[in-house]
Scaffold this motif. Sequence first.
Motif, PDB file in Angstrom:
ATOM      1  N   TRP A   1       3.653 -24.715  -3.786  1.00 17.56           N
ATOM      2  CA  TRP A   1       2.651 -24.688  -4.829  1.00 17.56           C
ATOM      3  C   TRP A   1       3.038 -23.719  -6.105  1.00 17.56           C
ATOM      4  N   CYS A   2       2.866 -24.347  -7.264  1.00 17.14           N
ATOM      5  CA  CYS A   2       2.741 -23.374  -8.548  1.00 17.14           C
ATOM      6  C   CYS A   2       1.476 -22.457  -8.508  1.00 17.14           C
ATOM      7  N   ASP A   3       1.362 -21.478  -9.442  1.00 18.32           N
ATOM      8  CA  ASP A   3       0.457 -20.702  -9.317  1.00 18.32           C
ATOM      9  C   ASP A   3      -1.108 -21.082  -9.538  1.00 18.32           C
ATOM     10  N   ASP A   4      -0.852 -22.213 -10.416  1.00 16.83           N
ATOM     11  CA  ASP A   4      -1.970 -23.120 -10.825  1.00 16.83           C
ATOM     12  C   ASP A   4      -2.884 -23.700  -9.918  1.00 16.83           C
ATOM     13  N   CYS A   5      -1.860 -24.314  -8.944  1.00 13.13           N
ATOM     14  CA  CYS A   5      -2.375 -25.030  -7.807  1.00 13.13           C
ATOM     15  C   CYS A   5      -2.971 -24.098  -6.606  1.00 13.13           C
ATOM     16  N   ARG A   6      -2.144 -22.902  -6.602  1.00 17.12           N
ATOM     17  CA  ARG A   6      -2.547 -21.941  -5.577  1.00 17.12           C
ATOM     18  C   ARG A   6      -4.314 -21.498  -6.037  1.00 17.12           C
TER      19      ARG A   6
ATOM     20  N   GLY B   1       3.790 -31.232 -10.812  1.00 17.25           N
ATOM     21  CA  GLY B   1       3.842 -32.233  -9.824  1.00 17.25           C
ATOM     22  C   GLY B   1       4.025 -31.800  -8.557  1.00 17.25           C
ATOM     23  N   CYS B   2       3.315 -31.046  -8.222  1.00 22.14           N
ATOM     24  CA  CYS B   2       3.208 -30.207  -6.890  1.00 22.14           C
ATOM     25  C   CYS B   2       2.898 -31.226  -5.834  1.00 22.14           C
ATOM     26  N   ASP B   3       3.563 -30.943  -4.675  1.00 26.78           N
ATOM     27  CA  ASP B   3       3.247 -31.856  -3.316  1.00 26.78           C
ATOM     28  C   ASP B   3       1.823 -31.072  -2.679  1.00 26.78           C
TER      29      ASP B   3
ATOM     30  N   GLY C   1      -3.081 -33.374 -12.313  1.00 26.49           N
ATOM     31  CA  GLY C   1      -3.269 -32.340 -13.236  1.00 26.49           C
ATOM     32  C   GLY C   1      -2.459 -31.455 -13.328  1.00 26.49           C
ATOM     33  N   CYS C   2      -1.523 -31.442 -12.179  1.00 25.36           N
ATOM     34  CA  CYS C   2      -0.427 -30.281 -12.207  1.00 25.36           C
ATOM     35  C   CYS C   2       0.712 -30.447 -13.110  1.00 25.36           C
ATOM     36  N   GLN C   3       1.140 -29.760 -13.898  1.00 24.09           N
ATOM     37  CA  GLN C   3       2.013 -30.056 -14.822  1.00 24.09           C
ATOM     38  C   GLN C   3       3.564 -29.995 -14.249  1.00 24.09           C
TER      39      GLN C   3
HETATM   40 ZN    ZN Z   1       0.842 -27.378  -9.129  1.00 21.46          ZN
END
Ligand code: ZN
Length: 658
Positions: free
Chosen positions: A80-85, A71-73, A67-69
């Motif tokens: 990570w992006c802000d979203d994943c954080r 493609g975070c690891d 679901g991360c646009q």
């Molecule tokens: Zn992400």
Amino acid sequence: MEVVRRLPQKFPFSAIVGQETLKLSLLLNAVDPRVGGVLIRGEKGTAKSTAVRALLAVLPQMDVVEGCQYGCDPGDPAQWCDDCRDRRDEGPLPKIRAVPRMVDLPVSATEDRLVGTLDFQAAIREGERSFHPGLLAAANRGILYVDEVNLLDDHLVDTLLDAAAMGVNVVEREGVSLAHPARFILVGTMNPEEGDIRPQLLDRFGLCVGVEAMREPEARVEIVLRRHAFEEDPSAFARQWADAEDELKNRIRDARLRLPGVRLGEGILYAIADLSIRAAVDGHRADSVMARAAAALAALENRPEATLSDVERVAPLVLAHRLRRTPFSEVRSDTDTLRTALMDALSSGAGRSQEQEGSTAAGPGLGQASIFESLGSASSSSEDPADVCINVESDLDRTRRSIAGRRQTSVSDDGRGRYSRSEVPKGDVTMADVAFDATIRAAASRASDSKTLGDMALSVQPEDLRTKVRTRKVGASIVFCVDASGSMGSDKRIDAAKAAVLDLLVDAYQKRDRVALVSFRGNKAEVVLAPTASVELANVRLRNLPTGGATPLAAGIVSSLDILQSELRRQPDTVAWLVLVTDGRGNVGLDGGSGSEDARIAATRVRMANVHTIVIDTASGPTGGTAAREIARMAGGEYVRLSALDGAELGRVVRSRI
Ligand SMILES: [Zn+2]
């Protein structure tokens, strides 16, 4: 009925014949993208894009946050992006397997397309500010490929290289403020004949390789055989190479895992620093790239520690395009500089690392012979050590050429050129200038702040207005100044110049170039063809050119300079070129002065006038050369002897420089 839909099969990386330097550069970046990418220079028809596309197939599969646009690891929270954080608090993030992607950046891309932009559909419909990711996001953890990177607008190249260096794309515009991971393998290709890349940008590519067609008959035969087998039955060919491809994929995966543990001893770092100092490169980027590349190489070859031999192998890829060059410096071979620096630094570095770390760090292959080999291999065919990617001139009959006169893009203020970005207007705005996309985004970026919207999600206010910034390629004005006197070979000179003029005019209109021809003989110079972009006109004007008489070289130069100066007044950002076809021996001066003295004075005036000069020496025999070389030196230009005085060769020489 069976319907089989086959994906187009790619040529396997392992099946590429030769091009070892190119393959090594790509693999080092596959192991560690922070090496900073590869710039591949070479003519059409070499394996450039085949190799890049093939690399994608051997990049290992990876875990990505579902679901991360971007493609975070999942295993690397620091990136990570802000979203994943934000999602982290909800428990472990769900992950899925994915294959890396390759993103093609078209030369016509806008800045918005590259970095991403406010999603203005969402803004209009819902009055919401959300980010629409660009190509930098799509390329995260994959490959970003720019074919013909030399034709990309400079500010896009800047943005691209910033993101590549940091591994992050920072967006601060239109009310959007965010950063997302953008760690990708950057691969740019270019054909040096199509115009060069600015030295400042060149330096920002981690590695640079020159690729040319193979010269060994066996290799060429092998290329044809494999190519035919592939085209005959791509699937069977792929099966045949499957084991080799799997093995390579595993090697890259293992190397990535091993990389953080690879040791870079202090002796190695000193050797690298020493090497950069001796090679006189600017800044510190080379050191850092060399250290990363050496570590990646050790990881790729399953060794726990980077050695001097690793440094030796990566140095030519890192240094060749970073050697400092000054426009009017003395004749100096870059190859020699690099070669000497390598030998000195490696021998002193070897000593130091042996003292400090014992003899294991010195590695094999430190002899002079292997250093020469590794220099030669900066050009993939291993043919000519001088042909590293900076096109080091091996011919001592050439003085260094100025790099300042290259074709560049400039901001256009006459409504022509391509829309490349937007800005707040600087004066009156016509409809054609309005950048509607940026204007709406500017309005949308205020949307949720506004209290006066009523039913509308978006209202455009005067301060939202944005205008288009257009850029276009700058043209060149080229004057051929040709000796038509009675000295030996004048017909040949004239014929070659005529053919070269017509050759340059073929695509002159598209490149915004204008070409002129001045001939000199007897006691004066004649403007045979005034600056034009028309092949037809040139054909008529150049039909009959008389030859014979004395050699008023100074008059020819002065007349050519007049033309170029009026071209520069007409279009100040034009790049002016004087192509002087002569043996340099003027025997008629201006107003009865000394022929040779007046010619040298005229050449000095050319130098002062910001005109780039190429002197094509037509003198033959052992006594030839001195006079024309002197004119080139006075004009601050390049001195060239042609292998054959004909139109094709002359056209090629001029084309490759402007
Ligand atoms: Zn992400």
